[in-house]
Every structure is written in structure tokens, then in C-alpha cells.
Design an enzyme around this catalytic site. Structure first.
Site, short mmCIF file in Angstrom:
data_model
loop_
_atom_site.label_atom_id
_atom_site.label_comp_id
_atom_site.label_asym_id
_atom_site.label_seq_id
_atom_site.Cartn_x
_atom_site.Cartn_y
_atom_site.Cartn_z
N CYS A 187 0.85 -1.19 0.00
CA CYS A 187 0.00 0.00 0.00
C CYS A 187 0.88 1.24 0.00
CB CYS A 187 -0.88 -0.03 1.26
SG CYS A 187 -1.93 1.40 1.51
N GLY A 188 0.38 2.33 -0.53
CA GLY A 188 1.12 3.58 -0.46
C GLY A 188 1.36 4.04 0.98
#
Length: 181
Positions: free
Chosen positions: A37-38
Site C-alpha cells: 500500500c502507499g
């Protein structure tokens, strides 16, 4: 004293049956985590917070979840290795669970029902909409790295949006208040 979160059946990341009973009397920060995930770099800040506050009674508990764009596709072994190698995570991790949807784990049903609204929600989730993605509406968990704060009595006392990092003043103040209670 509410002990509803303490008795919910869980598994450690190694697959051992457990509950949160062992954490009674501690302040808990529960986070649904993901490796792709970012927001994954938040592991670093969470680990720093854990190291800074664990001796004062804070436990950070990570719950890997693959609910958002399949950003946690790995097995429990792969997740544990990723966290250790990439972020030197020492706070407890649990077996991968679902935090949203029809198969939502009972722990997350309890957390969401206790505090349906989150603190924060910066502009980042608008970026998701620009990519045609729809984050979950409240009261559901919005995305990876949403955080729930539980006091020493097992009561859910605060909920923070995914973009509220571990060093954010709002989270630090809430943790300090509970540690000093």
C-alpha cells in the site's frame, strides 16, 4: 468494565489461537496493515512509537488485511518476513483477517460499532476517487492503516483515519492521555 475486545478469538501471525486477554491493563493501538500500500511506510513510525512507549504500557497490534485492492496478498509467513526484513517490526502481528465486507472479523465489527466515526481523513482519499476507486463510507474501515485506540479497561476510545500517522499530535495526545489515566 467492558472486556468485549479481550475475549474475541484471534490467531497470531504464527497461527496460534489467542485473544487480546493478555493485553488487559495496557493501552492498545490496533492497526489494519498491508505490505503493498502507499501507506505501508507507516510501519516505520508505528515501530518507533512502539519502541518509545512500550515500557509505559502501549501495545501496537497489527492486523494484516487484504480488503483494499489486494494490497496484502501474502501468506502470514510472507507478511511476517516482509515486516521483519523491511521495517524491523517488533510489535505483535496477527493472522490476516478481513476488516470490511460480509466476512469482516468479529473484532472489527466490535471496533467499528464502538466508534463509527474516525478522526482525520485528509485529502489523500480524494486521490483514490480520481483513480476510480471508492473508499468505504463510514462507519466502515476506510482503507489500510486505520487505527483504533483502546484504553486500559478494554474500551475503544478513539479512531483515526489511515492518513493519521503514528507521530501525529492527535494520536500522541490521545495515547498519552490513556497511558496516564
Amino acid at each position: 468494565m467492558s472486556n468485549s475486545v479481550y475475549n474475541i478469538a484471534l490467531q497470531t501471525i504464527q497461527g496460534q489461537d489467542t485473544t487480546l486477554n493478555q493485553y488487559q491493563g495496557k493501552v492498545l493501538l490496533l492497526v489494519n496493515v498491508a505490505s503493498k500500500c502507499g501507506l505501508t511506510p507507516q510501519y516505520e513510525g508505528l515501530e518507533k512509537l512502539y519502541q518509545d512507549k512500550k515500557d509505559q504500557g502501549l501495545e501496537i497490534l497489527g492486523f494484516p488485511a487484504n480488503n483494499f485492492l489486494e494490497q496484502e496478498p501474502g501468506s502470514n509467513d510472507e507478511i511476517e518476513q516482509f515486516c521483519s526484513v523491511n521495517y524491523d517490526v517488533h510489535f505483535p502481528l496477527f493472522a490476516k483477517i478481513s476488516v470490511a465486507g460480509e466476512d469482516k472479523h468479529p473484532l472489527y465489527n466490535t471496533l467499528i460499532n464502538a466508534i463509527p466515526e474516525r478522526i482525520g481523513e485528509g485529502p489523500w482519499w480524494k486521490d483514490l476517487e480520481d483513480y476510480g476507486l471508492t473508499p468505504n463510507p463510514q462507519p466502515e474501515v476506510l482503507w489500510n492503516f486505520e487505527k483504533f485506540l483502546i484504553n486500559k479497561n478494554g474500551e475503544v476510545v478513539a479512531r483515526f483515519a489511515p492518513d493519521i500517522k503514528a507521530d501525529d499530535e492527535r494520536i500522541l495526545q490521545a495515547i498519552e492521555k490513556e497511558l496516564n489515566a
